[in-house]
Design an enzyme around this catalytic site. Sequence first.
Site, PDB file in Angstrom:
ATOM      1  N   SER A  99       0.831  -1.212   0.000  1.00 44.53           N
ATOM      2  CA  SER A  99       0.000   0.000   0.000  1.00 44.53           C
ATOM      3  C   SER A  99       0.862   1.258   0.000  1.00 44.53           C
ATOM      4  O   SER A  99       0.582   2.233  -0.708  1.00 44.53           O
ATOM      5  CB  SER A  99      -0.891   0.032   1.245  1.00 44.53           C
ATOM      6  OG  SER A  99      -1.832  -1.001   1.191  1.00 44.53           O
ATOM      7  N   ARG A 136       1.496   4.266  -3.008  1.00 43.92           N
ATOM      8  CA  ARG A 136       1.244   5.673  -2.705  1.00 43.92           C
ATOM      9  C   ARG A 136       2.500   6.515  -2.881  1.00 43.92           C
ATOM     10  O   ARG A 136       2.436   7.677  -3.295  1.00 43.92           O
ATOM     11  CB  ARG A 136       0.689   5.805  -1.273  1.00 43.92           C
ATOM     12  CG  ARG A 136      -0.768   5.337  -1.167  1.00 43.92           C
ATOM     13  CD  ARG A 136      -1.125   5.013   0.260  1.00 43.92           C
ATOM     14  NE  ARG A 136      -2.543   4.743   0.472  1.00 43.92           N
ATOM     15  CZ  ARG A 136      -3.147   3.584   0.210  1.00 43.92           C
ATOM     16  NH1 ARG A 136      -2.467   2.586  -0.322  1.00 43.92           N
ATOM     17  NH2 ARG A 136      -4.442   3.431   0.465  1.00 43.92           N
ATOM     18  N   GLY A 138      -5.930  -3.514  -7.787  1.00 41.81           N
ATOM     19  CA  GLY A 138      -7.078  -2.687  -7.434  1.00 41.81           C
ATOM     20  C   GLY A 138      -6.653  -1.339  -6.883  1.00 41.81           C
ATOM     21  O   GLY A 138      -7.298  -0.312  -7.136  1.00 41.81           O
ATOM     22  N   ARG A 148     -13.960  -6.508 -10.728  1.00 39.07           N
ATOM     23  CA  ARG A 148     -14.021  -5.804  -9.432  1.00 39.07           C
ATOM     24  C   ARG A 148     -14.797  -4.493  -9.561  1.00 39.07           C
ATOM     25  O   ARG A 148     -14.594  -3.734 -10.510  1.00 39.07           O
ATOM     26  CB  ARG A 148     -12.595  -5.593  -8.903  1.00 39.07           C
ATOM     27  CG  ARG A 148     -11.932  -6.957  -8.682  1.00 39.07           C
ATOM     28  CD  ARG A 148     -10.572  -6.831  -8.091  1.00 39.07           C
ATOM     29  NE  ARG A 148     -10.625  -6.310  -6.729  1.00 39.07           N
ATOM     30  CZ  ARG A 148      -9.539  -6.067  -6.004  1.00 39.07           C
ATOM     31  NH1 ARG A 148      -8.343  -6.289  -6.525  1.00 39.07           N
ATOM     32  NH2 ARG A 148      -9.652  -5.614  -4.791  1.00 39.07           N
ATOM     33  N   SER A 191     -13.530   1.388   3.051  1.00 34.03           N
ATOM     34  CA  SER A 191     -12.527   1.078   2.038  1.00 34.03           C
ATOM     35  C   SER A 191     -11.477   2.176   1.954  1.00 34.03           C
ATOM     36  O   SER A 191     -11.784   3.333   1.643  1.00 34.03           O
ATOM     37  CB  SER A 191     -13.193   0.914   0.666  1.00 34.03           C
ATOM     38  OG  SER A 191     -12.218   0.986  -0.348  1.00 34.03           O
ATOM     39  N   GLN A 223      -9.203   2.274  -0.248  1.00 29.57           N
ATOM     40  CA  GLN A 223      -8.995   2.631  -1.656  1.00 29.57           C
ATOM     41  C   GLN A 223      -9.960   3.725  -2.075  1.00 29.57           C
ATOM     42  O   GLN A 223      -9.577   4.675  -2.773  1.00 29.57           O
ATOM     43  CB  GLN A 223      -9.167   1.390  -2.536  1.00 29.57           C
ATOM     44  CG  GLN A 223      -8.065   0.365  -2.304  1.00 29.57           C
ATOM     45  CD  GLN A 223      -8.168  -0.841  -3.206  1.00 29.57           C
ATOM     46  OE1 GLN A 223      -9.122  -0.988  -3.968  1.00 29.57           O
ATOM     47  NE2 GLN A 223      -7.188  -1.724  -3.121  1.00 29.57           N
ATOM     48  N   ASP A 276      -6.835  -8.051   4.591  1.00 29.62           N
ATOM     49  CA  ASP A 276      -6.005  -8.859   3.684  1.00 29.62           C
ATOM     50  C   ASP A 276      -5.435 -10.104   4.370  1.00 29.62           C
ATOM     51  O   ASP A 276      -4.887 -10.984   3.705  1.00 29.62           O
ATOM     52  CB  ASP A 276      -4.857  -8.022   3.117  1.00 29.62           C
ATOM     53  CG  ASP A 276      -5.380  -6.962   2.163  1.00 29.62           C
ATOM     54  OD1 ASP A 276      -6.494  -7.123   1.637  1.00 29.62           O
ATOM     55  OD2 ASP A 276      -4.669  -5.961   1.942  1.00 29.62           O
ATOM     56  N   LYS A 318     -12.417  -9.078  -3.599  1.00 33.80           N
ATOM     57  CA  LYS A 318     -10.958  -8.953  -3.659  1.00 33.80           C
ATOM     58  C   LYS A 318     -10.450  -9.620  -4.948  1.00 33.80           C
ATOM     59  O   LYS A 318     -11.236  -9.878  -5.850  1.00 33.80           O
ATOM     60  CB  LYS A 318     -10.316  -9.565  -2.405  1.00 33.80           C
ATOM     61  CG  LYS A 318     -10.673  -8.816  -1.123  1.00 33.80           C
ATOM     62  CD  LYS A 318     -10.145  -7.397  -1.145  1.00 33.80           C
ATOM     63  CE  LYS A 318     -10.567  -6.608   0.077  1.00 33.80           C
ATOM     64  NZ  LYS A 318     -10.207  -5.189  -0.014  1.00 33.80           N
ATOM     65  N   ARG A 329      -2.568 -13.897  -2.233  1.00 30.69           N
ATOM     66  CA  ARG A 329      -2.684 -14.224  -0.799  1.00 30.69           C
ATOM     67  C   ARG A 329      -3.228 -15.636  -0.581  1.00 30.69           C
ATOM     68  O   ARG A 329      -2.915 -16.282   0.413  1.00 30.69           O
ATOM     69  CB  ARG A 329      -3.525 -13.179  -0.069  1.00 30.69           C
ATOM     70  CG  ARG A 329      -2.877 -11.793  -0.148  1.00 30.69           C
ATOM     71  CD  ARG A 329      -3.284 -10.860   0.930  1.00 30.69           C
ATOM     72  NE  ARG A 329      -2.954  -9.494   0.553  1.00 30.69           N
ATOM     73  CZ  ARG A 329      -1.743  -8.945   0.647  1.00 30.69           C
ATOM     74  NH1 ARG A 329      -0.729  -9.635   1.121  1.00 30.69           N
ATOM     75  NH2 ARG A 329      -1.526  -7.698   0.265  1.00 30.69           N
TER      76      ARG A 329
HETATM   77  C1  S3P Z   1      -5.659  -1.243   0.102  1.00 30.11           C
HETATM   78  C2  S3P Z   1      -6.874  -1.273   0.727  1.00 30.11           C
HETATM   79  C3  S3P Z   1      -7.652  -2.504   0.937  1.00 30.11           C
HETATM   80  C4  S3P Z   1      -6.811  -3.744   0.767  1.00 30.11           C
HETATM   81  C5  S3P Z   1      -5.936  -3.679  -0.441  1.00 30.11           C
HETATM   82  C6  S3P Z   1      -5.007  -2.484  -0.378  1.00 30.11           C
HETATM   83  C7  S3P Z   1      -4.968   0.042  -0.084  1.00 30.11           C
HETATM   84  O1  S3P Z   1      -8.703  -2.540  -0.012  1.00 30.11           O
HETATM   85  O2  S3P Z   1      -7.635  -4.885   0.707  1.00 30.11           O
HETATM   86  O3  S3P Z   1      -5.150  -4.852  -0.556  1.00 30.11           O
HETATM   87  O4  S3P Z   1      -3.766   0.052  -0.416  1.00 30.11           O
HETATM   88  O5  S3P Z   1      -5.623   1.081   0.111  1.00 30.11           O
HETATM   89  P1  S3P Z   1     -10.095  -1.777   0.261  1.00 30.11           P
HETATM   90  O6  S3P Z   1      -9.779  -0.412   0.620  1.00 30.11           O
HETATM   91  O7  S3P Z   1     -10.861  -1.830  -1.021  1.00 30.11           O
HETATM   92  O8  S3P Z   1     -10.752  -2.571   1.356  1.00 30.11           O
END
Ligand code: S3P
Length: 429
Positions: A24, A28, A95, A123, A168, A170, A316, A343, A389
């Site tokens: 993550s 970023r 994603g 997704r 979420s 994301q 996760d 996921k 995973r």
């Molecule tokens: C993530 C947020 C999570 C996680 C993904 C990474 C991120 O997803 O499952 O592996 O980097 O912001 P969601 O925010 O959709 O739950």
Amino acid sequence: MEVKQLNFNRHSIQGTIKVPGDKSISHRAIMFGAISSGKTIVRNFLFGADCLSTISCFRKLGVNIIQEDNEIVIYGEGWSGLKEPASVLDVGNSGTTTRLMLGILAGRPFHSVVIGDDSIAKRPMNRVVLPLRQMGAKINGRENGNYTPIAIQGSPLTSITYELPVASAQVKSCLLLAGLQANGETTIIEPAATRDHTEKMIQHFGGEISIRNNQISVQGNQQLTGTVVDVPGDISSAAFFMVAAAIMENSEVKLENVGLNPTRTGIIDVLIKMGADISIEMNKDASYEPVGTITVRTSILKGIEISGDLIPRLIDELPIIALLATQAEGTTIIKNAEELKVKETNRIDAVARELSQLGANIVPTEDGMIIIGKTTLHGGTVSSLGDHRIGMMLGVASLICKEKVILEDYEAVEVSYPNFFEDLQALLK
Ligand code: S3P
């Protein structure tokens, strides 16, 4: 599809390991470096397929990103440094790349198209497309914008106040990235706390953000400045070794330099609640994200309930937690985790099916699963189903299986941990 015969034939796991950088935070760091002015250096970047997809997309958007030894250097030229890409932006399996990048593209004055692999195409993207449209974005895709390929014509954005329908990170991050470019103040309200790496990174790159309980606000028209990002080890990768040490005999694993951001440490809470032998030592000199050492030893475990606000803090880790629960006495109930269905695979079905194949007593439910332990796992043929995973969880499961395990599609682990099997092998005794 590649097949691996997992015949580790070892009884314990012992030693010290530094897992690769956090996925993550690596994503970023590239994105914030790309939209900031000046040089950004990313240390301990995760060279996994997902984060490489992010680099390739931002290169196509005109950003100069180079690799120097093990570091990534980004020469950002601010928001206006991003240019119309000449070809489609391919996010691969990621994603995070898709949803966060859409928040950036929504406000840039050019056309772009985002595509990904077969998993990404399933997704849901409405969770970001609908609020982005409310902000004025011109964005569409398959089935009214819910699925890739997605096309965007960037346009000036207006701020919104938005209550997230699902917890979420994301979606939150996408809207914060859009909000940084909008007119006025954008406020996001979370139903439960999710990982806050984007909030931390906005501050780390010199931006302003206000956080009050579950409300996060950013002013628009912010310009950010390049900096150095030290990426901590990924607790989501560390989790596989934590569980291996807890469920194998005569084991002790020490994991150094692991990110211990409280929005990510649900796995530690679960291990403690199940009765595991675990200790944590915080590093005193950690930078803007907390970091420390985790040690886990062979444990006697009991089943527990995992639900509510804990779920986003370990979302996760639920596949590997399901394996952990097969080795605990009694029943483990996982609830409120319907997000697992969207996921990289439907992780409720995938975990229940593949672990049952090895002899686990596990029942999928609408929003989670029920696992009855303790069970002896036998061997068999299982598949990652293309989900990194699930592949790593089955790799750890094979360590306690009585017979050999054949793992199909094992190369899926490249998404977040390309050397997973080598690192695991090195610790087996
Ligand atoms: C993530 C947020 C999570 C996680 C993904 C990474 C991120 O997803 O499952 O592996 O980097 O912001 P969601 O925010 O959709 O739950």
